[in-house]
Design a protein around this motif. Sequence first.
Motif, mmCIF file in Angstrom:
data_model
loop_
_atom_site.group_PDB
_atom_site.id
_atom_site.type_symbol
_atom_site.label_atom_id
_atom_site.label_comp_id
_atom_site.label_asym_id
_atom_site.label_seq_id
_atom_site.Cartn_x
_atom_site.Cartn_y
_atom_site.Cartn_z
ATOM 1 N N LEU A 22 -51.432 -10.191 92.685
ATOM 2 C CA LEU A 22 -51.042 -10.313 93.733
ATOM 3 C C LEU A 22 -51.900 -12.128 93.901
ATOM 4 C CD1 LEU A 22 -51.598 -8.016 96.014
ATOM 5 C CD2 LEU A 22 -49.634 -8.883 95.503
ATOM 6 N N ARG A 23 -52.939 -11.985 93.382
ATOM 7 C CA ARG A 23 -53.582 -13.700 93.085
ATOM 8 C C ARG A 23 -52.989 -14.778 92.219
ATOM 9 N NH1 ARG A 23 -59.958 -11.856 92.217
ATOM 10 N NH2 ARG A 23 -60.327 -11.277 93.973
ATOM 11 N N ALA A 24 -51.949 -14.524 91.531
ATOM 12 C CA ALA A 24 -51.677 -15.082 90.517
ATOM 13 C C ALA A 24 -50.046 -15.008 91.253
ATOM 14 C CB ALA A 24 -51.220 -14.282 89.099
ATOM 15 N N ALA A 29 -45.706 -9.194 87.519
ATOM 16 C CA ALA A 29 -46.386 -8.113 87.549
ATOM 17 C C ALA A 29 -46.944 -7.690 89.013
ATOM 18 C CB ALA A 29 -47.429 -8.663 87.470
ATOM 19 N N VAL A 30 -46.030 -7.811 89.635
ATOM 20 C CA VAL A 30 -46.212 -6.926 90.684
ATOM 21 C C VAL A 30 -45.701 -5.548 90.661
ATOM 22 C CG1 VAL A 30 -46.495 -6.329 93.488
ATOM 23 C CG2 VAL A 30 -47.469 -8.140 92.362
ATOM 24 N N ARG A 31 -44.578 -5.938 90.431
ATOM 25 C CA ARG A 31 -43.169 -4.859 90.073
ATOM 26 C C ARG A 31 -43.630 -3.749 89.084
ATOM 27 N NH1 ARG A 31 -37.437 -4.749 90.904
ATOM 28 N NH2 ARG A 31 -37.379 -7.326 91.108
ATOM 29 N N TRP A 59 -44.386 -9.343 99.419
ATOM 30 C CA TRP A 59 -44.867 -10.343 99.011
ATOM 31 C C TRP A 59 -44.249 -11.811 98.819
ATOM 32 C CZ3 TRP A 59 -50.030 -9.318 99.461
ATOM 33 C CH2 TRP A 59 -49.981 -8.164 99.245
ATOM 34 N N VAL A 60 -43.159 -11.500 98.184
ATOM 35 C CA VAL A 60 -42.202 -12.693 98.668
ATOM 36 C C VAL A 60 -42.398 -13.768 99.358
ATOM 37 C CG1 VAL A 60 -40.063 -13.921 98.509
ATOM 38 C CG2 VAL A 60 -39.928 -12.078 96.796
ATOM 39 N N LYS A 61 -42.979 -13.082 101.007
ATOM 40 C CA LYS A 61 -43.469 -13.879 102.309
ATOM 41 C C LYS A 61 -44.177 -14.166 101.928
ATOM 42 C CE LYS A 61 -40.234 -10.795 105.398
ATOM 43 N NZ LYS A 61 -40.422 -9.547 106.535
ATOM 44 N N VAL A 62 -45.573 -13.364 101.237
ATOM 45 C CA VAL A 62 -46.751 -13.773 101.105
ATOM 46 C C VAL A 62 -47.051 -14.795 100.623
ATOM 47 C CG1 VAL A 62 -49.229 -13.310 100.712
ATOM 48 C CG2 VAL A 62 -47.893 -11.746 101.909
ATOM 49 N N PHE A 63 -46.275 -14.855 99.129
ATOM 50 C CA PHE A 63 -46.778 -16.057 98.142
ATOM 51 C C PHE A 63 -45.739 -17.447 98.672
ATOM 52 C CE2 PHE A 63 -46.132 -12.714 94.905
ATOM 53 C CZ PHE A 63 -47.736 -12.329 94.873
ATOM 54 N N ASP A 64 -44.056 -17.029 99.578
ATOM 55 C CA ASP A 64 -43.975 -18.372 100.088
ATOM 56 C C ASP A 64 -44.273 -18.734 101.116
ATOM 57 O OD1 ASP A 64 -41.755 -18.407 98.924
ATOM 58 O OD2 ASP A 64 -40.548 -17.240 100.200
ATOM 59 N N THR A 65 -45.640 -17.898 101.734
ATOM 60 C CA THR A 65 -46.548 -18.644 102.899
ATOM 61 C C THR A 65 -47.293 -19.481 102.635
ATOM 62 O OG1 THR A 65 -45.887 -16.761 104.650
ATOM 63 C CG2 THR A 65 -47.707 -17.984 105.100
ATOM 64 N N TYR A 71 -57.223 -12.107 96.828
ATOM 65 C CA TYR A 71 -56.847 -10.297 97.495
ATOM 66 C C TYR A 71 -58.291 -10.069 97.398
ATOM 67 C CZ TYR A 71 -55.460 -6.148 99.437
ATOM 68 O OH TYR A 71 -55.633 -4.999 99.892
ATOM 69 N N GLU A 72 -58.630 -9.896 98.070
ATOM 70 C CA GLU A 72 -59.432 -8.555 97.871
ATOM 71 C C GLU A 72 -59.811 -7.030 98.086
ATOM 72 O OE1 GLU A 72 -64.844 -8.438 98.905
ATOM 73 O OE2 GLU A 72 -62.812 -10.127 99.783
ATOM 74 N N LEU A 73 -60.306 -6.575 97.163
ATOM 75 C CA LEU A 73 -60.088 -4.950 97.373
ATOM 76 C C LEU A 73 -61.522 -4.514 97.215
ATOM 77 C CD1 LEU A 73 -58.165 -2.799 97.265
ATOM 78 C CD2 LEU A 73 -57.843 -1.918 95.728
ATOM 79 N N ARG A 74 -62.415 -3.725 98.237
ATOM 80 C CA ARG A 74 -63.837 -3.269 98.578
ATOM 81 C C ARG A 74 -63.578 -2.196 99.380
ATOM 82 N NH1 ARG A 74 -66.883 -6.445 102.239
ATOM 83 N NH2 ARG A 74 -66.955 -8.167 101.495
ATOM 84 N N ASP A 75 -64.515 -1.201 98.360
ATOM 85 C CA ASP A 75 -64.910 0.244 98.114
ATOM 86 C C ASP A 75 -63.708 1.667 97.972
ATOM 87 O OD1 ASP A 75 -67.659 -1.092 98.934
ATOM 88 O OD2 ASP A 75 -67.091 -0.720 101.536
ATOM 89 N N LEU A 76 -63.475 0.567 96.545
ATOM 90 C CA LEU A 76 -62.729 2.039 96.421
ATOM 91 C C LEU A 76 -63.245 3.229 96.102
ATOM 92 C CD1 LEU A 76 -59.374 2.407 95.646
ATOM 93 C CD2 LEU A 76 -60.216 1.579 93.680
ATOM 94 N N ALA A 77 -62.648 3.964 96.946
ATOM 95 C CA ALA A 77 -62.890 5.368 96.557
ATOM 96 C C ALA A 77 -61.440 6.459 96.312
ATOM 97 C CB ALA A 77 -63.086 6.681 98.060
#
Length: 145
Positions: A22-24, A29-31, A59-65, A71-77
């Motif tokens: 996502l950051r890249a 890679a997302v696929r 995700w295309v919408k996000v990448f175009d915007t 992107y941060e992922l925190r406290d993964l259980a």
Amino acid sequence: MATTHPHEPAIRELLGSLVGALRAKDLDAVREIYAPDVVSFDVEPPLQHVGIEAKLANWVKVFDTFATVDYELRDLALTVDEHVAFGRAFGRLRGTLADGTAVPGTWVRGTFGLRRDGERWLVAHDQVSVPVDVRTGAAATDLEP
């Protein structure tokens, strides 16, 4: 002390790869992280997005915007067995728009349903949500983990 399932490191690596992709802004890679028949309950309408193409369209919408994406992922259980796993975490999408405006992002709740396909794990379901004030219907977007 709780023991870690032998597959947990691979799942953590997969979700870490998602953050990196996502950051890249790397759609290919997302696929690779999602199952072809993924069902996603994302924050955007409709209520569900079925299949990898529908998931990638979000995700295309996000990448175009965004000119830059963080992107941060925190406290993964995680809860893991030999064939399926689920995880929960807090996520935040933020970045910079093309005009240079910094968008600080909103923390959301994320849930991942994963399944094992041979030796690799894939995200078969995800859900993103924000808390809602039931009296007003307004999203509570100012909360932090």
